[in-house]
Design an enzyme around this catalytic site. Structure first.
Site: not given
Lengths: 292, 292, 292, 292, 292, 292
Positions: E107, E142, E174, E204, E225
């Site tokens: 597994r 992320k 940012k 950004e 963005d």
């Protein structure tokens, strides 16, 4: 030290882990047997960390963390921040509370602080010799295993600049890589194809011919290894002509107090040396305790 | 280095843990991006570790372990053992196998080997100056955090002797302890009452009066701090008269190449200095690779 | 327990690491499912740790740390210190706060406290039988893996003395070492040449002939293994004559409640047995909870 | 020991981690200084692990792993598997290779093996007294911190059965849980609503009234605490009538060699006691070495 | 996948640590009880890892390491390398040896392999939609905690590019940073003064005005963005005019299978999305075992 | 979410260890260089965690712990508990204090919270489709390595039920086990003989014949794999007749939003699917910061 050279924040996770490991190493299984044998558990003390020579401080958060790790009730105070200069004889910090706890943490706190302040001080001494130039003293990956983040942070505290932190955060192409790829420019191209868009590429060259070839492939930086001040100055001129000086130039090899001024005056941007992390004398600091 | 000074076996657990931590530090999350970008995964190489100066080797098991940790199939061979001398230019060891693996482990292997060999060499240089006496150079607890076992082992490799490894394996009574106890002899008695039967007791004194008082309490050793050669010689004479020289005498303070001979000729048994662990220049070693 | 036998301070790093590992072991991945199923998260409780038999306490800092590790807001209070005696039925400590947290930490806190107090109590019972002599009960390296610092600390709390903590902090020469070296005295000499000045040397002998040979090489201590009270008394006499009793004598073998008095009366300094760490019954302690 | 009672496979990760931690604890920073001082690094040896009393073995994989962790070239062989009986005087295993390595690992290997074999042997002695019944001796969560997997495995090796391994793998409702929920049946229902379908539910009761109430809520098992053989027999009868004996009955309290037979003959399925993990005498094993 | 997109070598230290942690998590304290109950310890087996859908493989070294960690004697073989495509139904790898060991590791091996292959496959599907452009799909930070190195490696295997690995290896400015500094250009200048020469700087921006201001400070890259394809194309044109396209342009926001083509055709260099690491379906792989 | 489905308490040890590891991963060696370059060390900020879509929260304790680990002085507050629903746009939590600390911890806090809330939300969406039945959605062991405790906790928060946490806490007999044992009933009997009294036994079957044979051996649960709703209904009827429905029935295979209703209406008790842990979309959460 100007505003732009403020040391970065040390990760509290790194600090705590390093301090706990060092205390475990020093306390072993039986702890501070001398203190346990001679100092009553309830005794209180006040201790002053003092510098016995002029220098630049680095590592205060580790020293503070060492005392706190043994006893969270110890009171630590200091008028200094990392990167600031201290004069011989000056008090650096004060810690007060349980006497056994202070004595148990003393050596670990000082071992970090003396070593890191030594790096900061040595870096500052190099940097002072080239203050009239644009060049910055830079560290390498020759650091004591397990201390890289602290060593590089201390270099910052001394006014130096940081090279890459590991094999993983930038590309530095050396002779072996070039040999396998079949040429400087080919190696750079291979690197560019491989790298993400935020990974800088530097290439090491030994002579002006290699340097010129390197520039054709537009690296972010070039490491000029073991080239004397005249050759370096020539490289600086070529670079300015080729790309307006956008490609950063780093000199390495034979960097000493006696030679660094001439190297810097060649016009290079960075001068790297392992001496600041591997050969810096510790800053002599002591802890004077008054047990109440 | 005579037979009695063979270095102890380094714990393989300590070695493996230190080497893995150092590799993690250097490889970070993305690994050796330069090598991955430029060297094919199947390339083979042979590398030679060579010394660029005369010195005494220490740390070969850590260097070997660094290569093995990256790739267990790498072949490491050496004609040297830790504690042996190497001449400038001499090959020290050879490693062959996967080229990417050799390059990825190179810096970690060298960082350990250069630092530990530096300590061994510096210790040997001190020891050579006092070879005509019975005195032995001895380390302290001023070591780089996380490296104590390796630093002290390297001191051994250089022919030096080891002081205690931590706060826990012997009792060393200093001024603060004495102050709280109310006297040298009282502190020693308190320590003896506390200690198990295999825990040695040393006491630090600053002058002959304290020294004489200390001897009345029968410590195992006395640390004579910052006393010049004449005072040291006087202490040696007192000690011989008092106990036939059974109590070991250790001198510390102002230990340099220039002063160590006179200190040793006073007749003390040990001369301790943090210089051998905190100020030893690294031994300049390099790795030359031929990629097949 | 007199002042000289105060237990050393347990390293807070060791305590915290051991307690967290034990809690992880007991809570597993899903935590205290019974409590989560039946006790509301906001419930408060007060719990009393009580002893169900007479004994000597050891491990209170670990019990306190177990509760704190689950919930730093839990309040722990106790009128006892490690090394103090408790009578059957007596309350030992009190903890109050979140009910779920108390129940989740209960078993780990008690497992440490019951086991360490068992060692302290058993040691004290041995020591009580020889209180009229100078001999001290001493532990060995036969301890439960991972618990050596705690086991030896508990021996202290019971009034016993500590043998070496590991293979590294003193030299204990046994038959195999002697056999390879070619004799007791030769082995001691080899050890002395190897050891630093703060490393004590003990040698194990089986009979008086070996003992006499050992004394010629001036060890710090001799372990007299499996020799009856008469032979031990003879060794004590020989030792006194040889060196005024400065060499410490340790007896081992067949140490039981029934035999220990006679062994101690032989005049030996230390009596070592693994029983106090490997066969001590746990002290029966319980936790009674009132959930508000 | 019949086929169904074969010990489970110990996780090699758990074994390796535990053995390395134990070796670190014993070797400390300086390693086996006695052996390093007296045994040449190239010496070879053969050692035999022998039992000095009758018993049931447990922990052979940990002993083997201890030697391998120090030196992967050591050869370990044994004719025994965990769970098998050994007679006094019998050789248990043999290890050969580098003499220093064998001596360095000896105590750790034996500490695991003696303790775990002690648990297995003690469990087997309890189990032998009730072999004419259906009852099985069962461990509890009173185990030495950090050793739960090994302690419970050793209980298996001795023919005992395992209770839950931690707070997380089954629900065991005790008086405090019942008090908060407002009744035995209510607590069981609360637990059933909370639990996944593979989590068994047991409830502790003190008397037959509680027992009858518990049965109305259909737990998987009931722990009958501190009830004498007659009450236990009555509970067995009630249980058979209520559910055909499907609910498992566990007795606890006052379990000793003298009492266990009567408890078992009451017809309960399990008899739990912390004695087998907290009070089992170690099995006396020794290592005899012949150094070549 | 062309040569330049070969996956980097995964650090064997990272792989081994992750695999051991995962096995500990799955085996818990008692191990694979089902297998221990039903499969004899000496049984042998051969297992085939097969894919049940088309996909790109990633994680084979982790799967192999999982089996090896349980039993170094297991034989693992595969005709695939990470980054290669597999068709539904195709065998991916084969492992043979002890049956219990294979079942215990199954597994964990599959959990790594299915997840990482899922990321590689999903990345490849995005990349395939934009293969006619110069744009590259790029990951973000992320990622699932603890898996960043593996997630980003898998993105590579699928033909994507890597953004920075952490907060430490590049500068990404940012809105919050800009707000504090008082403007885009000021923030970039502050960053440049801070950064070492191998640390790239990206900023950004939300609109073309900010973008134009950013370009005046010469960042290495700009993150555009949430700007639609038309605005992106306009930015590309501005960038080409300003610096010949040397500043890299990255688009983010609303990246889906349906939108990615239009975004790529705007001419941006990189398109970043957390979907490839946070929303990639696992690749359905199974392990079929034949127990001999 | 009714009272019985309250999430269990997450072990604070697990939480702290996971959060520290994740922060180390993200901060690397140099820390948050962007923030260090642009935000003064003394700046204060207030941040709001907001949800950008409807969902069920899980992981708030991990998010809080992430901020606290960087700076214990950060203030975290929330009106939500794990398992509660949040609407798009709604504020979830607020954190205030040192601006650098908030920015350094932001991504780790969100990565845990978004992923776990995604699992909870997806589970709740499945569960909502079968709310009119008795069936419960159940997770499997297909979880991201290192996150099992968190994944299964999140399933709980979404109203699902937990299958076993690892190989060690329940017995699940699959085809390979059956094949070796020679039959379903034999395998169950073998398992029962092996298991302790609190270890439940489930067996996987493919058809009704196997199911009937399984029931003869009285397992605690049966996993009906890949059987359509009609066959499942038939199994439910057989089960009710055989044992009054005491044996729990779990359906698996082809579980999707479209199919789950029919499966649940067959009358099975549990419906297991790896989708909820391996394919749940993250819940879109963001952190909006106001730096003072």
């Amino acid at each position: 030290m100007d505003r732009d050279r403020l040391p970065p924040t040390l990760s509290p996770i790194l600090v705590e882990d390093a301090v706990r490991a060092a205390l475990s190493e020093d306390l072993g299984r039986a702890g501070d047997v001398t203190t346990d044998a001679t100092i009553p558990p309830e005794a209180e003390a006040t201790a002053v960390v003092a510098s016995r020579e002029d220098g630049v401080l680095a590592g205060l958060p580790l020293a503070a963390a060492a005392f706190r790790a043994i006893d969270p009730l110890l009171q630590w105070s200091t008028a200094f921040a990392d990167g600031e200069s201290v004069a011989a004889g000056g008090p650096v910090a004060r810690v007060s509370g349980n006497a056994r706890a202070i004595l148990a943490a003393e050596r670990v706190a000082l071992n970090f602080l003396m070593r890191m302040s030594g790096i900061a001080t040595y870096t500052a001494q190099f940097q002072a010799r080239i203050a009239h130039t644009q060049a910055r003293i830079t560290c390498t990956r020759k650091t004591v295993p397990g201390h890289r983040a602290f060593d590089k942070y201390a270099v910052r505290c001394g006014g130096g600049s940081n090279h890459r932190y590991g094999l993983d955060d930038a590309i530095l192409i050396k002779d072996n890589h070039i040999a396998v790829c079949g040429g400087v420019a080919l190696a750079i191209n291979r690197a560019r194809a491989f790298a993400g868009h935020l990974m800088a590429i530097e290439v090491e060259v030994d002579n002006l011919q290699q340097f010129r070839e390197a520039l054709t492939a537009h690296p972010d930086a070039v490491l000029l290894d073991n080239m004397g001040p005249e050759l370096l100055a020539e490289a600086v001129a070529i670079n300015r002509e080729d790309n307006g000086g956008r490609v950063k130039l780093e000199a390495s090899g034979n960097v000493r107090f006696e030679t660094v001024k001439a190297i810097a005056e060649s016009g290079v941007d960075y001068i790297s040396t392992s001496k600041i992390t591997m050969a810096a004398p510790t800053l002599d600091l002591g802890l004077d305790i008054a047990i109440g």
